[in-house]
Motif scaffolding. Structure first.
Motif, PDB file in Angstrom:
ATOM      1  N   HIS A 275       0.872  -1.190   0.418  1.00 29.47           N
ATOM      2  CA  HIS A 275      -0.050  -0.198   0.456  1.00 29.47           C
ATOM      3  C   HIS A 275       0.848   1.419   0.177  1.00 29.47           C
ATOM      4  O   HIS A 275       1.828   1.465   1.070  1.00 29.47           O
ATOM      5  CB  HIS A 275      -0.887   0.416   1.407  1.00 29.47           C
ATOM      6  CG  HIS A 275      -1.740   0.891   1.503  1.00 29.47           C
ATOM      7  ND1 HIS A 275      -1.144   2.054   2.531  1.00 29.47           N
ATOM      8  CD2 HIS A 275      -2.174   2.276   0.611  1.00 29.47           C
ATOM      9  CE1 HIS A 275      -2.028   3.089   2.598  1.00 29.47           C
ATOM     10  NE2 HIS A 275      -2.910   3.356   0.725  1.00 29.47           N
ATOM     11  N   ALA A 315      -1.506  -1.456  -3.190  1.00 28.80           N
ATOM     12  CA  ALA A 315      -3.104  -0.775  -3.069  1.00 28.80           C
ATOM     13  C   ALA A 315      -2.899   0.753  -3.066  1.00 28.80           C
ATOM     14  O   ALA A 315      -1.701   1.239  -2.645  1.00 28.80           O
ATOM     15  CB  ALA A 315      -4.013  -0.909  -2.496  1.00 28.80           C
ATOM     16  N   THR A 317      -3.315   5.339  -2.861  1.00 29.66           N
ATOM     17  CA  THR A 317      -4.340   5.690  -2.608  1.00 29.66           C
ATOM     18  C   THR A 317      -3.615   7.293  -2.863  1.00 29.66           C
ATOM     19  O   THR A 317      -2.397   7.250  -2.704  1.00 29.66           O
ATOM     20  CB  THR A 317      -4.610   6.112  -0.332  1.00 29.66           C
ATOM     21  OG1 THR A 317      -3.474   5.754   0.166  1.00 29.66           O
ATOM     22  CG2 THR A 317      -5.963   4.485  -0.672  1.00 29.66           C
ATOM     23  N   ASP A 345      -7.179   3.810  -5.369  1.00 32.79           N
ATOM     24  CA  ASP A 345      -8.364   2.437  -4.186  1.00 32.79           C
ATOM     25  C   ASP A 345      -9.357   3.396  -3.380  1.00 32.79           C
ATOM     26  O   ASP A 345      -9.876   3.226  -3.417  1.00 32.79           O
ATOM     27  CB  ASP A 345      -7.546   1.766  -3.500  1.00 32.79           C
ATOM     28  CG  ASP A 345      -6.717   0.195  -4.476  1.00 32.79           C
ATOM     29  OD1 ASP A 345      -7.048  -1.028  -4.524  1.00 32.79           O
ATOM     30  OD2 ASP A 345      -5.632   0.707  -5.543  1.00 32.79           O
ATOM     31  N   ASN A 346      -8.173   4.831  -2.961  1.00 35.07           N
ATOM     32  CA  ASN A 346      -9.491   5.538  -2.479  1.00 35.07           C
ATOM     33  C   ASN A 346      -8.503   7.368  -2.460  1.00 35.07           C
ATOM     34  O   ASN A 346      -6.994   7.214  -2.706  1.00 35.07           O
ATOM     35  CB  ASN A 346      -8.897   5.390  -1.097  1.00 35.07           C
ATOM     36  CG  ASN A 346     -10.294   6.073  -0.373  1.00 35.07           C
ATOM     37  OD1 ASN A 346     -10.973   6.238  -0.539  1.00 35.07           O
ATOM     38  ND2 ASN A 346     -10.386   5.510   1.457  1.00 35.07           N
ATOM     39  N   GLY A 387     -13.940   2.483  -6.661  1.00 30.56           N
ATOM     40  CA  GLY A 387     -13.554   2.388  -5.451  1.00 30.56           C
ATOM     41  C   GLY A 387     -14.231   0.385  -5.516  1.00 30.56           C
ATOM     42  O   GLY A 387     -13.559  -0.209  -4.812  1.00 30.56           O
ATOM     43  N   ASN A 391     -12.953  -2.949  -6.146  1.00 31.33           N
ATOM     44  CA  ASN A 391     -13.271  -3.933  -4.557  1.00 31.33           C
ATOM     45  C   ASN A 391     -13.851  -4.875  -4.826  1.00 31.33           C
ATOM     46  O   ASN A 391     -13.638  -6.254  -4.925  1.00 31.33           O
ATOM     47  CB  ASN A 391     -14.095  -3.369  -3.445  1.00 31.33           C
ATOM     48  CG  ASN A 391     -12.707  -2.579  -2.566  1.00 31.33           C
ATOM     49  OD1 ASN A 391     -11.682  -2.592  -2.675  1.00 31.33           O
ATOM     50  ND2 ASN A 391     -13.411  -1.348  -1.984  1.00 31.33           N
ATOM     51  N   ARG A 417      -8.041  -4.918   9.211  1.00 30.38           N
ATOM     52  CA  ARG A 417      -7.605  -4.266   7.885  1.00 30.38           C
ATOM     53  C   ARG A 417      -6.201  -5.283   7.109  1.00 30.38           C
ATOM     54  O   ARG A 417      -5.398  -5.833   7.801  1.00 30.38           O
ATOM     55  CB  ARG A 417      -6.106  -3.386   7.790  1.00 30.38           C
ATOM     56  CG  ARG A 417      -7.772  -1.936   8.345  1.00 30.38           C
ATOM     57  CD  ARG A 417      -6.328  -0.793   8.463  1.00 30.38           C
ATOM     58  NE  ARG A 417      -8.001   0.686   9.174  1.00 30.38           N
ATOM     59  CZ  ARG A 417      -7.677   1.685   8.430  1.00 30.38           C
ATOM     60  NH1 ARG A 417      -7.476   1.527   7.102  1.00 30.38           N
ATOM     61  NH2 ARG A 417      -8.563   2.046   8.890  1.00 30.38           N
ATOM     62  N   GLN A 420      -3.180  -4.237   2.152  1.00 35.31           N
ATOM     63  CA  GLN A 420      -4.064  -2.838   1.274  1.00 35.31           C
ATOM     64  C   GLN A 420      -4.423  -1.955   1.915  1.00 35.31           C
ATOM     65  O   GLN A 420      -4.935  -0.805   1.478  1.00 35.31           O
ATOM     66  CB  GLN A 420      -4.476  -3.163   0.182  1.00 35.31           C
ATOM     67  CG  GLN A 420      -3.917  -4.343  -0.421  1.00 35.31           C
ATOM     68  CD  GLN A 420      -4.560  -5.052  -1.673  1.00 35.31           C
ATOM     69  OE1 GLN A 420      -6.346  -5.346  -1.173  1.00 35.31           O
ATOM     70  NE2 GLN A 420      -4.507  -4.797  -3.128  1.00 35.31           N
ATOM     71  N   LYS A 422      -7.047  -2.089   2.922  1.00 36.67           N
ATOM     72  CA  LYS A 422      -8.058  -1.835   2.967  1.00 36.67           C
ATOM     73  C   LYS A 422      -9.469  -2.593   4.205  1.00 36.67           C
ATOM     74  O   LYS A 422      -8.605  -3.176   4.994  1.00 36.67           O
ATOM     75  CB  LYS A 422      -8.780  -2.292   2.054  1.00 36.67           C
ATOM     76  CG  LYS A 422      -8.522  -1.969   0.617  1.00 36.67           C
ATOM     77  CD  LYS A 422      -8.965  -2.658  -0.572  1.00 36.67           C
ATOM     78  CE  LYS A 422      -8.216  -1.907  -1.843  1.00 36.67           C
ATOM     79  NZ  LYS A 422      -8.854  -1.551  -2.431  1.00 36.67           N
ATOM     80  N   GLN A 448     -15.251   1.508  -0.202  1.00 36.99           N
ATOM     81  CA  GLN A 448     -14.669   1.785   0.994  1.00 36.99           C
ATOM     82  C   GLN A 448     -14.678   0.187   2.174  1.00 36.99           C
ATOM     83  O   GLN A 448     -13.635   0.906   2.472  1.00 36.99           O
ATOM     84  CB  GLN A 448     -14.390   2.570   1.282  1.00 36.99           C
ATOM     85  CG  GLN A 448     -14.532   4.525   0.829  1.00 36.99           C
ATOM     86  CD  GLN A 448     -14.554   5.527   0.724  1.00 36.99           C
ATOM     87  OE1 GLN A 448     -13.569   5.342   2.739  1.00 36.99           O
ATOM     88  NE2 GLN A 448     -14.691   6.607   1.036  1.00 36.99           N
ATOM     89  N   THR A 449     -14.815  -0.649   1.644  1.00 33.65           N
ATOM     90  CA  THR A 449     -14.896  -1.689   2.434  1.00 33.65           C
ATOM     91  C   THR A 449     -14.823  -3.226   2.198  1.00 33.65           C
ATOM     92  O   THR A 449     -16.314  -3.068   0.611  1.00 33.65           O
ATOM     93  CB  THR A 449     -16.472  -1.416   3.669  1.00 33.65           C
ATOM     94  OG1 THR A 449     -16.120  -0.579   4.017  1.00 33.65           O
ATOM     95  CG2 THR A 449     -16.327  -2.504   4.995  1.00 33.65           C
TER      96      THR A 449
END
Ligand code: SAH
Ligand code: SF4
Ligand code: F3S
Length: 462
Positions: A275, A315, A317, A345-346, A387, A391, A417, A420, A422, A448-449
């Motif tokens: 990440h 991932a 972000t 990813d975010n 996302g 995901n 978590r 990555q 997440k 996001q989950t």
């Protein structure tokens, strides 16, 4: 002995500074009050990064000082980035504040606190910003006392920032870059590990600049992997000395720091999580130049490709600023395109906020509030779709989760978590505890989950 409560605003660096301050006060015999209402001393650790962040902290200390009418003797102190920026000017805004102590003087809080307990108000200390040659204050204290969710921890390895992006107040309130010694970093990471922390993030505003200024790598710490750059060497050193620490992360990244050595370290050191938070800020080359970010969109995307080619499943972000002075509709569309191409990813989206004394504050703030809001909303909607797609493509695959505790949204389920970074939500099992690592299969996904079921349980680390 009096009890204290610390209210923290801002980034992870402030979270960590609050932990250090908390440990200092506990060592002196003060009692920690989880509950603000019951505390004799309330310290607000503030952020200056946007106007809104400052307004929140100012509102909070104003409210607390006015509570003195019903809570005589209450000590209210301000520390952190806004304290550094405003200095004694804060007492004009909030009369009656007990003390204001900046980022460079937080080690003085214990003695200032004694004076404040004796009734003194208006005490101000902002320390001195000396040049980069000065060794950073070393913080041997560590955290880990934060209850069942404390399985992740932060360690600041690089203080300050020298990049001076035109919109940013951080260099003014945190000073020049100063790197801590690898041995001191190791000592602190080890302390965290021994207190139960299983996932450690090394912090710096532009963390890959570690060791670039006023620093030489100490003799006697070889690099088995043959790294020459200080930051990959630091990663290798920490990972090698603490082989049972399963997860090491670092933040924030800067595209100029995504060197071949950094990518090799991420690809070959198994404890480094796949990440990276790599702020883009804008996808328009014109805006990036005016921000003085030091890269263009092509260079940014090259850094992303290099990471994706070498670190499987990484991932990525990011942070974006919308409505920077002079940002046109076509600049904004460039940002949308680059965000799509990078496949984030975010994303954290911020509306430009002029900060006093920064070069961008002198540029005309010409994107009106309504347009900033619209651009913010469009990017959030784009990110939600992206996302969701990313995901959903993970459904059916396996992932390793570090268990944190009952889910904040739904206490019947637990969350943790993965590597990555997440968030993964799942049904708890008998004997589950925070700090366990568990292999899970992903069964459902939101933007996001992730939702997952346990496959097998590995015992928590010793
Ligand atoms: N050191 C980190 C970021 C620190 S500030 C880095 O360089 O990546 C966190 C984020 O706040 C930044 O990435 C940026 O997106 C945002 N930010 C900083 N100054 C801002 C400003 N004046 N207005 C709006 N957002 C800002
Ligand atoms: Fe601010 Fe830029 Fe430094 Fe980040 S790299 S802290 S955005 S000046
Ligand atoms: Fe805010 Fe200071 Fe962090 S300004 S973002 S708390 S370094």
């Amino acid at each position: 002995m009096a009890s204290f409560h610390i209210k923290t605003y801002g980034c992870q660096m402030n979270v960590r500074d609050s932990e250090v301050l908390s440990n200092r006060l506990l060592a002196l015999g003060y009692r920690l009050s989880e509950n603000e209402e019951a505390a004799d001393i309330i310290i607000v650790n503030s952020c200056s990064v946007r106007g809104k962040a400052e307004d929140k902290a100012l509102g909070k200390i104003g409210l607390l000082c006015s509570e003195r009418r019903i809570r005589p003797g209450l000590v209210v102190g301000l520390v952190g980035c806004m304290a550094q920026r405003l200095g004694s000017g804060v007492f004009n805004k909030v009369p009656g504040l007990s003390f204001c102590v900046g980022t460079r003087a937080e080690h003085l809080v214990p003695e200032i606190l004694e004076r404040a307990i004796n009734g003194e108000t208006g005490i101000c200390e902002t320390g001195e910003f000396t040049d980069s040659g000065t060794p950073p204050p070393e913080h041997p204290e560590f955290s880990g006392s934060g209850g069942c969710r404390a399985v992740t921890g932060f360690v600041t390895v690089l203080l300050g920032c020298d990049r001076r992006c035109t919109y940013c107040i951080v260099p003014d309130v945190r000073g020049h870059e100063r790197s801590r010694s690898p041995q001191n970093v190791l000592e602190e990471v080890r302390g965290l590990y021994e207190s139960g922390i299983r996932d450690v993030t090394l912090l710096g505003q532009s963390v890959m600049n570690y060791g670039k200024r006023g620093f030489s790598w100490p003799d006697g710490i070889p690099s088995p992997g043959g790294y020459n750059e200080p930051f990959p060497r630091l990663l290798e050193y920490i990972a090698g000395m603490l082989p049972s620490l399963k997860r090491i992360r670092f933040t924030s990244g800067h595209p100029c720091g995504v060197t071949d050595e950094l990518v090799r370290a991420m690809a070959s050191i198994p404890q480094i999580c796949p990440h990276l938070h790599l702020p883009l800020q804008s996808g328009s080359d014109r805006v990036l130049a005016r921000m003085r970010r030091g890269y263009n969109s092509g260079e940014y995307l090259n850094a992303v490709s290099k990471l994706r080619a070498n670190v499987p499943g990484i991932a990525i972000t990011t942070d974006i600023i919308v409505g920077f002075p002079g940002e046109t509709e076509s600049d904004f569309e460039c940002t949308r395109r680059v965000m799509d191409e990078a496949g984030f990813d975010n994303s954290f989206i911020f509306k430009f906020s002029p900060r006093p004394g920064t070069p961008a504050a002198l540029m005309p703030d010409d994107v009106d509030e309504e347009e900033k809001l619209r651009r913010n909303k469009v990017l959030l909607e784009d990110q939600d779709k992206r996302g969701q797609t990313i995901n959903s493509s993970l459904i059916g695959s396996e992932t390793n989760v570090l268990v944190e505790g009952p889910s904040l949204r739904n206490g019947n389920r637990w969350s943790g978590r993965n590597g990555q970074n997440k968030i993964v939500v799942f049904e708890p099992w008998d004997g589950i505890s925070a700090g366990d690592f568990a292999d899970m299969v992903i069964t459902d996904a939101h933007p996001q989950t992730l939702f997952a079921e346990r496959v097998t349980v590995k015992a928590g680390c010793p």
